[in-house]
Design a protein around this motif. Structure first.
Motif, PDB file in Angstrom:
ATOM      1  N   GLY A 116      37.225 -55.493 -71.824  1.00 39.95           N
ATOM      2  CA  GLY A 116      38.589 -55.520 -71.300  1.00 39.95           C
ATOM      3  C   GLY A 116      39.025 -56.927 -70.918  1.00 39.95           C
ATOM      4  N   ILE A 117      38.116 -57.687 -70.322  1.00 40.58           N
ATOM      5  CA  ILE A 117      38.416 -59.080 -69.942  1.00 40.58           C
ATOM      6  C   ILE A 117      38.630 -59.935 -71.195  1.00 40.58           C
ATOM      7  CG2 ILE A 117      37.467 -61.158 -68.857  1.00 40.58           C
ATOM      8  CD1 ILE A 117      36.022 -59.216 -66.877  1.00 40.58           C
ATOM      9  N   LEU A 118      37.808 -59.690 -72.220  1.00 41.05           N
ATOM     10  CA  LEU A 118      37.966 -60.414 -73.488  1.00 41.05           C
ATOM     11  C   LEU A 118      39.342 -60.130 -74.098  1.00 41.05           C
ATOM     12  CD1 LEU A 118      36.917 -62.101 -75.868  1.00 41.05           C
ATOM     13  CD2 LEU A 118      35.856 -60.016 -76.777  1.00 41.05           C
ATOM     14  N   ALA A 119      39.743 -58.868 -74.094  1.00 37.53           N
ATOM     15  CA  ALA A 119      41.055 -58.485 -74.628  1.00 37.53           C
ATOM     16  C   ALA A 119      42.173 -59.153 -73.827  1.00 37.53           C
ATOM     17  CB  ALA A 119      41.201 -56.968 -74.588  1.00 37.53           C
ATOM     18  N   ALA A 120      42.006 -59.216 -72.502  1.00 37.58           N
ATOM     19  CA  ALA A 120      43.013 -59.851 -71.639  1.00 37.58           C
ATOM     20  C   ALA A 120      43.156 -61.330 -71.982  1.00 37.58           C
ATOM     21  CB  ALA A 120      42.623 -59.673 -70.173  1.00 37.58           C
ATOM     22  N   LEU A 121      42.040 -61.994 -72.204  1.00 36.29           N
ATOM     23  CA  LEU A 121      42.074 -63.423 -72.560  1.00 36.29           C
ATOM     24  C   LEU A 121      42.762 -63.646 -73.904  1.00 36.29           C
ATOM     25  CD1 LEU A 121      38.472 -64.497 -71.424  1.00 36.29           C
ATOM     26  CD2 LEU A 121      40.657 -65.112 -70.346  1.00 36.29           C
ATOM     27  N   ILE A 122      42.498 -62.757 -74.849  1.00 32.87           N
ATOM     28  CA  ILE A 122      43.158 -62.844 -76.158  1.00 32.87           C
ATOM     29  C   ILE A 122      44.667 -62.718 -75.998  1.00 32.87           C
ATOM     30  CG2 ILE A 122      43.472 -61.673 -78.383  1.00 32.87           C
ATOM     31  CD1 ILE A 122      40.475 -60.906 -78.226  1.00 32.87           C
ATOM     32  N   SER A 123      45.089 -61.762 -75.163  1.00 30.70           N
ATOM     33  CA  SER A 123      46.513 -61.529 -74.938  1.00 30.70           C
ATOM     34  C   SER A 123      47.183 -62.731 -74.290  1.00 30.70           C
ATOM     35  CB  SER A 123      46.705 -60.285 -74.058  1.00 30.70           C
ATOM     36  OG  SER A 123      48.060 -59.948 -73.960  1.00 30.70           O
ATOM     37  N   ILE A 124      46.476 -63.413 -73.374  1.00 31.01           N
ATOM     38  CA  ILE A 124      47.041 -64.580 -72.696  1.00 31.01           C
ATOM     39  C   ILE A 124      47.092 -65.795 -73.625  1.00 31.01           C
ATOM     40  CG2 ILE A 124      46.651 -66.264 -70.848  1.00 31.01           C
ATOM     41  CD1 ILE A 124      45.405 -63.928 -69.217  1.00 31.01           C
ATOM     42  N   TYR A 148      55.694 -61.205 -71.900  1.00 30.31           N
ATOM     43  CA  TYR A 148      55.280 -59.809 -71.767  1.00 30.31           C
ATOM     44  C   TYR A 148      53.826 -59.607 -72.207  1.00 30.31           C
ATOM     45  CZ  TYR A 148      60.206 -58.795 -71.029  1.00 30.31           C
ATOM     46  OH  TYR A 148      61.478 -58.749 -70.520  1.00 30.31           O
ATOM     47  N   PHE A 149      53.433 -60.291 -73.275  1.00 35.33           N
ATOM     48  CA  PHE A 149      52.045 -60.174 -73.724  1.00 35.33           C
ATOM     49  C   PHE A 149      51.083 -60.782 -72.704  1.00 35.33           C
ATOM     50  CE2 PHE A 149      53.805 -59.447 -78.071  1.00 35.33           C
ATOM     51  CZ  PHE A 149      53.125 -58.264 -78.323  1.00 35.33           C
ATOM     52  N   ARG A 150      51.528 -61.802 -71.987  1.00 34.35           N
ATOM     53  CA  ARG A 150      50.690 -62.360 -70.920  1.00 34.35           C
ATOM     54  C   ARG A 150      50.568 -61.372 -69.755  1.00 34.35           C
ATOM     55  NH1 ARG A 150      53.220 -68.310 -71.828  1.00 34.35           N
ATOM     56  NH2 ARG A 150      51.694 -68.993 -73.379  1.00 34.35           N
ATOM     57  N   LEU A 151      51.666 -60.715 -69.424  1.00 34.83           N
ATOM     58  CA  LEU A 151      51.627 -59.704 -68.377  1.00 34.83           C
ATOM     59  C   LEU A 151      50.718 -58.536 -68.757  1.00 34.83           C
ATOM     60  CD1 LEU A 151      55.352 -59.402 -67.184  1.00 34.83           C
ATOM     61  CD2 LEU A 151      53.389 -60.022 -65.764  1.00 34.83           C
ATOM     62  N   LEU A 152      50.742 -58.185 -70.042  1.00 30.12           N
ATOM     63  CA  LEU A 152      49.954 -57.042 -70.512  1.00 30.12           C
ATOM     64  C   LEU A 152      48.451 -57.309 -70.520  1.00 30.12           C
ATOM     65  CD1 LEU A 152      52.266 -55.818 -73.421  1.00 30.12           C
ATOM     66  CD2 LEU A 152      51.597 -54.490 -71.413  1.00 30.12           C
ATOM     67  N   PHE A 155      42.605 -52.733 -66.860  1.00 35.14           N
ATOM     68  CA  PHE A 155      42.760 -51.381 -66.292  1.00 35.14           C
ATOM     69  C   PHE A 155      42.285 -50.333 -67.292  1.00 35.14           C
ATOM     70  CE2 PHE A 155      46.720 -53.061 -63.844  1.00 35.14           C
ATOM     71  CZ  PHE A 155      45.886 -53.783 -63.005  1.00 35.14           C
ATOM     72  N   HIS A 156      42.718 -50.501 -68.536  1.00 40.50           N
ATOM     73  CA  HIS A 156      42.421 -49.539 -69.597  1.00 40.50           C
ATOM     74  C   HIS A 156      40.918 -49.446 -69.862  1.00 40.50           C
ATOM     75  CE1 HIS A 156      43.422 -47.108 -73.082  1.00 40.50           C
ATOM     76  NE2 HIS A 156      42.695 -47.885 -73.862  1.00 40.50           N
ATOM     77  N   PHE A 205      54.067 -49.618 -69.479  1.00 39.95           N
ATOM     78  CA  PHE A 205      52.667 -49.696 -69.916  1.00 39.95           C
ATOM     79  C   PHE A 205      51.759 -50.110 -68.752  1.00 39.95           C
ATOM     80  CE2 PHE A 205      54.427 -49.956 -74.249  1.00 39.95           C
ATOM     81  CZ  PHE A 205      53.539 -49.140 -74.938  1.00 39.95           C
ATOM     82  N   LEU A 206      52.204 -51.112 -68.005  1.00 42.43           N
ATOM     83  CA  LEU A 206      51.407 -51.625 -66.890  1.00 42.43           C
ATOM     84  C   LEU A 206      51.252 -50.591 -65.784  1.00 42.43           C
ATOM     85  CD1 LEU A 206      52.765 -55.280 -66.612  1.00 42.43           C
ATOM     86  CD2 LEU A 206      50.479 -54.586 -67.312  1.00 42.43           C
TER      87      LEU A 206
END
Length: 489
Positions: A98-106, A125-129, A135-136, A186-187
């Motif tokens: 999940g953290i890896l996915a968050a970093l990709i999104s940022i 928005y992608f940074r917010l997501l 969470f997911h 979504f958030l």
């Protein structure tokens, strides 16, 4: 011949989990209705694009951990100490994903916005997501643990706790913010699920489970090595759908076309997906346990196919007869063109109900290489068929592509599991398959002739099909006796 016990076990599990899925579907119906009214076809299309991008990032960073974890816990659930260790390891690595996915999104927010929407307007928005992915991941870890332990009742309770609040928050975002409320919805949804499922994780007492660095590292290597092909499967599938959505968006002059496509997917994947989610919740752990000890799984898989068809066929027939009214009720008149996609698209539900249990045999055996190949074949089919058929038949062509994809895949997967695992469809399964195909095909033929006689004939055929399936369902599951017993009669 399958004894009624196999049907009864699957039916009870499906009924239990299906209750939650029906409630989830009702909440989704309300949310989609509000989205249709407040956002229109264009807004629905944006939701689909964001969902696809989120799914692509999640799949690419998760390495098939959910499937591998469910299987591992199911195989060791009799050993409490071992189960607790696997559960904690699963949580650690899914949070890392999940953290890896968050970093990709940022990091790639600008590129994601440009690739998805053709400009940089969704960068922030992608940074917010990025929070959504964390969470997911935690919610998914809790779900994997409960499914692996076959704690279906607990899973239902936690999901029910989330449903109402998620629906209210989603509707509020759409009503007050319009299209700008899509990302906040979504958030909020993922945060609500997180809060609810954290209570389950606390009760597990995983903080008391001691793990060495070697255990964490070894389990991670096992997850990644076993799940890399599953992850690539998911990524390839989502890339195909991403390309397909972009193709529809830029090929047609009507920008609402993507909204129609997304709405059709909601019917075919979300509403009818209740059947597959309900069946798989208990079926996959049970199948994995049987295949782990080399038990004969023919009876279980045949029972699953029969039960799935007896439930799915009446719903498909009802949808064919009531489609205009259901679309207006669940969406709005602006979405009536969706009927063209559903004309052939609904037939794919019958094909999917047949091949779904057989596909799980490959996963249950842990044969990720062949599972990867099968999904590549399936995803390539939908991309190729849609490309050619949409040009020729527009919306009807989209539905035809979905149907042809699942039809060809059904033949392919049956040939594979028959040759590889010795699986054979029994007489009862073949009979129900033939009957289901005849009834649904007959209704489709009636829809091509727009006159009063064909309309009446369509309703007669549909009624016969529904009655037949309900009769067989009651017979094979002994459902009336089960209902009386549950009432204490």
């Amino acid at each position: 011949m399958i004894n009624n016990k196999s049907h009864n076990i699957l039916f009870k599990s499906m009924s239990l989990f299906g209750t939650t899925q029906v409630l989830r579907m009702i909440c989704k119906v309300v949310a989609v209705k509000c989205a249709s009214v407040f956002l229109g076809p264009v807004g629905i299309g944006i939701i689909g694009l964001i969902e696809n991008t989120l799914g692509l990032i999640t799949q690419g960073s998760s390495f098939g951990m959910s499937v591998i974890g469910t299987k591992a816990i199911a195989q060791h659930k009799e050993d409490a100490s071992k189960t607790a260790q696997i559960a904690k390891l699963q949580l650690i690595w899914m949070m890392a994903a999940g953290i890896l996915a968050a970093l990709i999104s940022i990091v790639f927010a600008e590129k994601l916005s440009m690739l998805t929407f053709g400009d940089y307007s969704y960068t922030k928005y992608f940074r917010l997501l990025s929070l959504y992915f964390i969470f997911h991941a935690i919610v998914n870890a809790a779900t994997v643990i409960m499914q692996g332990l076959n704690e279906i009742k607990k899973l239902i309770n936690y999901q029910l706790m989330s449903l109402g609040f998620i629906t209210l928050s989603t509707i509020s975002c759409y009503y007050f913010l319009g299209i700008e409320g899509i990302v906040p919805s979504f958030l909020l949804s993922s945060f609500i699920s997180l809060v609810v499922h954290l209570s389950f994780l606390r009760k597990l007492g995983l903080t008391n489970v001691k793990l060495s660095k070697a255990q964490i590292s070894d389990y991670g290597k096992k997850l990644i090595s076993s799940g890399i092909l599953l992850a690539l499967n998911g990524v390839f599938g989502l890339v195909c759908f991403y390309i397909l959505r972009q193709y529809l968006l830029y090929t047609s002059d009507d920008k609402a076309i993507l909204g129609y496509y997304e709405t059709a997917n909601i019917y075919l994947l979300s509403y009818f997906g209740v059947i597959f989610t309900s069946l798989a919740a208990d079926f996959f752990p049970r199948l994995s346990s049987k295949m782990a000890v080399s038990e004969d799984v023919n009876e279980l898989v045949n029972a699953q196919i029969q039960l799935g068809l007896l439930v799915a066929t009446p719903l498909v027939l009802i949808m064919y007869c009531m489609a205009p009214y259901i679309i207006i009720l669940l969406s709005s008149e602006a979405f009536l063109p969706v009927q063209d996609i559903l004309l052939f698209g609904l037939l794919s539900i019958i094909c999917k109900t047949i091949n779904y249990p057989m596909g799980y045999m490959v996963l249950g055996k842990g044969d990720t290489r062949h599972y990867f190949i099968q999904n590549i074949v399936s995803d390539s089919l939908i991309l190729g068929f849609t490309y050619f058929l949409f040009k020729e038949f527009q919306l009807i062509g989209i539905g035809m592509a979905v149907f042809l994809q699942y039809m060809f895949f059904s033949f392919y997967i049956y040939y594979f599991v028959k040759k590889k695992y010795g699986f054979v469809l029994d007489k009862a399964s073949k009979t129900i398959i033939v009957i289901s195909v005849l009834f649904t095909s007959s209704v489709v033929i009636c829809q091509f002739t727009e006159n009063a006689v064909s309309k009446v004939l369509q309703y007669i055929v549909a009624a016969m099909g529904i009655i037949y399936c309900l009769y067989r369902l009651i017979k094979v599951t002994n459902v009336l006796h089960w209902i009386k017993k549950s009432k204490g009669e």
